[in-house]
Enzyme design. Structure first.
Site, PDB file in Angstrom:
ATOM      1  CG  ASP A   3      -3.489   6.193   6.843  1.00  0.00           C
ATOM      2  OD1 ASP A   3      -2.286   6.372   6.539  1.00  0.00           O
ATOM      3  OD2 ASP A   3      -3.937   5.094   7.200  1.00  0.00           O
ATOM      4  CG  ASP A  46      -8.747  -2.919  13.963  1.00  0.00           C
ATOM      5  OD1 ASP A  46      -8.059  -2.897  12.914  1.00  0.00           O
ATOM      6  OD2 ASP A  46      -9.182  -1.878  14.492  1.00  0.00           O
ATOM      7  CG  HIS A  51      -6.960  -0.634  10.725  1.00  0.00           C
ATOM      8  ND1 HIS A  51      -6.721  -0.417  12.066  1.00  0.00           N
ATOM      9  CD2 HIS A  51      -5.730  -0.537  10.143  1.00  0.00           C
ATOM     10  CE1 HIS A  51      -5.437  -0.200  12.266  1.00  0.00           C
ATOM     11  NE2 HIS A  51      -4.809  -0.278  11.115  1.00  0.00           N
ATOM     12  CD  GLU A  56      -9.408   1.560  13.748  1.00  0.00           C
ATOM     13  OE1 GLU A  56      -9.327   0.361  13.381  1.00  0.00           O
ATOM     14  OE2 GLU A  56      -8.573   2.082  14.509  1.00  0.00           O
TER      15      GLU A  56
HETATM   16  C1  F6R Z   1      -0.847   3.025   7.529  1.00  0.00           C
HETATM   17  C2  F6R Z   1      -2.160   2.406   7.562  1.00  0.00           C
HETATM   18  C3  F6R Z   1      -2.505   1.272   8.455  1.00  0.00           C
HETATM   19  C4  F6R Z   1      -1.376   0.256   8.627  1.00  0.00           C
HETATM   20  C5  F6R Z   1      -1.802  -0.821   9.626  1.00  0.00           C
HETATM   21  C6  F6R Z   1      -0.713  -1.835   9.844  1.00  0.00           C
HETATM   22  O1  F6R Z   1      -0.799   4.054   6.565  1.00  0.00           O
HETATM   23  O2  F6R Z   1      -2.996   2.859   6.848  1.00  0.00           O
HETATM   24  O3  F6R Z   1      -3.634   0.618   7.931  1.00  0.00           O
HETATM   25  O4  F6R Z   1      -1.075  -0.312   7.392  1.00  0.00           O
HETATM   26  O5  F6R Z   1      -2.139  -0.219  10.839  1.00  0.00           O
HETATM   27  O6  F6R Z   1       0.383  -1.222  10.426  1.00  0.00           O
HETATM   28  P1  F6R Z   1       1.796  -1.974  10.539  1.00  0.00           P
HETATM   29  O7  F6R Z   1       2.262  -2.202   9.164  1.00  0.00           O
HETATM   30  O8  F6R Z   1       2.673  -0.986  11.280  1.00  0.00           O
HETATM   31  O9  F6R Z   1       1.530  -3.212  11.288  1.00  0.00           O
END
Ligand code: F6R
Length: 260
Positions: free
Chosen positions: A67, A136, A138, A143
């Protein structure tokens, strides 16, 4: 879905790196799916160490980011293109032209998302996708409410995710509202998915997506439909799992030839 509960994020990094190293030995031009955020850092650290100390070779490998933020200027320190470069690809010998990310600054975002899907497909798809999970539920930036069949597209971040990610910016006001992200259908096309979650703040999301119903309200739950998913969690992230003892027992008694 295999759940492996490990004592530390260092051991999580080692187990994921073992799978990636085995893949690269089997298929030197493997396609790796790359996540950003804090969760994958122990994997990138271990891969960088193995490259430097043991010569793990990425020269023919490809990388595709999950992303990207929309609206950050090119080269912004927190753009995922820069984060992937800094945390991983600059530390190993992957060719810069083999590292791809969705284009969050394209004039025509829809066309850029389609081109991104096409470029992944042209290389035969992702062999091993690294994932984190949001509080959440994702994955990527899919989301709650994301189509379970979605492909790469623009999404609006939920406020909880903007708050979670504010730690990387000066203030929450600097966190973009929009992102482009691989869809859940895109992620499901990866041949092997390795999801990492650490810390008590992830316990509820882990419980919901591993043991709850498959639902667009918890995007990661779609992984229950994938034939080869490995969930690597520490004790804190595993603390709400009902079947934690069964997952431990299964892993402790796994045939040694099986790998993850
Ligand atoms: C990042 C991504 C997100 C993260 C998620 C967890 O490329 O796609 O899905 O993996 O927000 O983030 P952290 O690892 O910082 O808790």
């Amino acid at each position: 879905m295999e759940v492996v509960i490990l004592p530390s994020s260092k051991q999580i990094g080692i187990m994921a790196a073992d799978a990636i190293a085995a893949l690269l030995r089997r298929k030197p031009n493997a396609v790796l799916g790359l996540a950003t955020g804090s969760s994958p850092l122990p994997i990138y650290n271990e891969l960088a160490r193995r490259h430097t100390e043991e010569g793990l070779d990425f020269s023919q490998a490809h990388g595709f980011a999950l992303d990207e933020y929309v609206g950050l200027e090119a080269g912004h320190y927190e753009s995922y293109k820069e984060v992937i470069r800094r945390e991983f690809t600059n530390r190993v010998n992957i060719a810069p032209e083999n590292v791809h990310g969705p284009d969050g600054s394209a004039q025509d975002i829809t066309a850029a998302c389609q081109a991104y899907e096409d470029s992944m497909m042209a290389l035969g798809g992702v062999d091993l996708q690294i994932l984190g999970v949001g509080t959440d539920g994702h994955i990527g930036f899919n989301e709650p409410g994301s189509s379970l069949a979605s492909r790469t597209r623009i999404k609006t971040l939920i406020e909880q995710t903007r708050r979670d990610n504010a730690r990387f910016f000066n203030s929450i006001d600097d966190v973009p509202h929009h992102v482009v992200t691989q869809g859940l259908g895109t992620i499901m096309d990866a041949k092997h998915v390795v999801l990492v979650a650490t810390g008590a703040q992830k316990a509820q999301a882990v419980r919901e997506f591993v043991e709850g119903p498959v639902s667009a309200m918890c995007a990661a739950s779609i992984l229950q439909m994938h034939p080869h998913v490995t969930i690597l969690v520490d004790e804190a992230a595993a603390s709400s799992l009902k079947l934690a003892d069964y997952y431990r027992h299964t892993f402790d008694n796994k045939p040694s030839w099986q790998g993850i």
